[in-house]
Design a protein around this motif. Structure first.
Motif, short mmCIF file in Angstrom:
data_model
loop_
_atom_site.label_atom_id
_atom_site.label_comp_id
_atom_site.label_asym_id
_atom_site.label_seq_id
_atom_site.Cartn_x
_atom_site.Cartn_y
_atom_site.Cartn_z
N THR A 118 7.97 -13.74 6.20
CA THR A 118 9.18 -14.51 6.48
C THR A 118 10.37 -13.58 6.63
O THR A 118 10.25 -12.38 6.44
N SER A 119 11.50 -14.18 6.97
CA SER A 119 12.73 -13.40 7.17
C SER A 119 13.24 -12.80 5.88
O SER A 119 13.21 -13.44 4.83
N ALA A 120 13.72 -11.58 5.99
CA ALA A 120 14.42 -10.96 4.87
C ALA A 120 15.82 -11.57 4.84
O ALA A 120 16.42 -11.82 5.87
N GLY A 121 16.33 -11.83 3.67
CA GLY A 121 17.68 -12.39 3.55
C GLY A 121 17.67 -13.91 3.43
O GLY A 121 16.62 -14.55 3.48
N GLY A 122 18.85 -14.44 3.24
CA GLY A 122 18.98 -15.89 3.06
C GLY A 122 18.26 -16.35 1.81
O GLY A 122 18.20 -15.65 0.81
#
Length: 73
Positions: free
Chosen positions: A2-6
């Motif tokens: 998944t995306s890094a961050g948030g």
């Protein structure tokens, strides 16, 4: 994967691979790692099951109730 961050690191914990969503190279590398390793998939699945227990009501409700009780005095 998944995306890094948030919010993703909070929801995935140590059970996910985090990538820059704008980096094709990172996406490819992560996909190759996961698809190429049965042991990595098993480890990620086990860690994911354990980490998901943090989101059961029994895990978070006592702290929420204590915060409301304190706030309402």
């Amino acid at each position: 994967m998944t995306s890094a961050g948030g919010v993703f690191p909070e929801t995935g914990g140590d059970a996910a691979l985090y990538i820059d969503p704008y980096s094709v190279a990172e996406m490819r590398n992560a996909l190759e790692r996961v698809l190429g390793s049965e042991s990595l998939r098993r480890t990620m699945a086990e860690k994911g099951r354990k980490y998901a227990l943090n989101f059961r009501e029994e895990a978070w409700f006592p702290n929420l109730w204590a915060a409301y009780t304190k706030a309402l005095g």
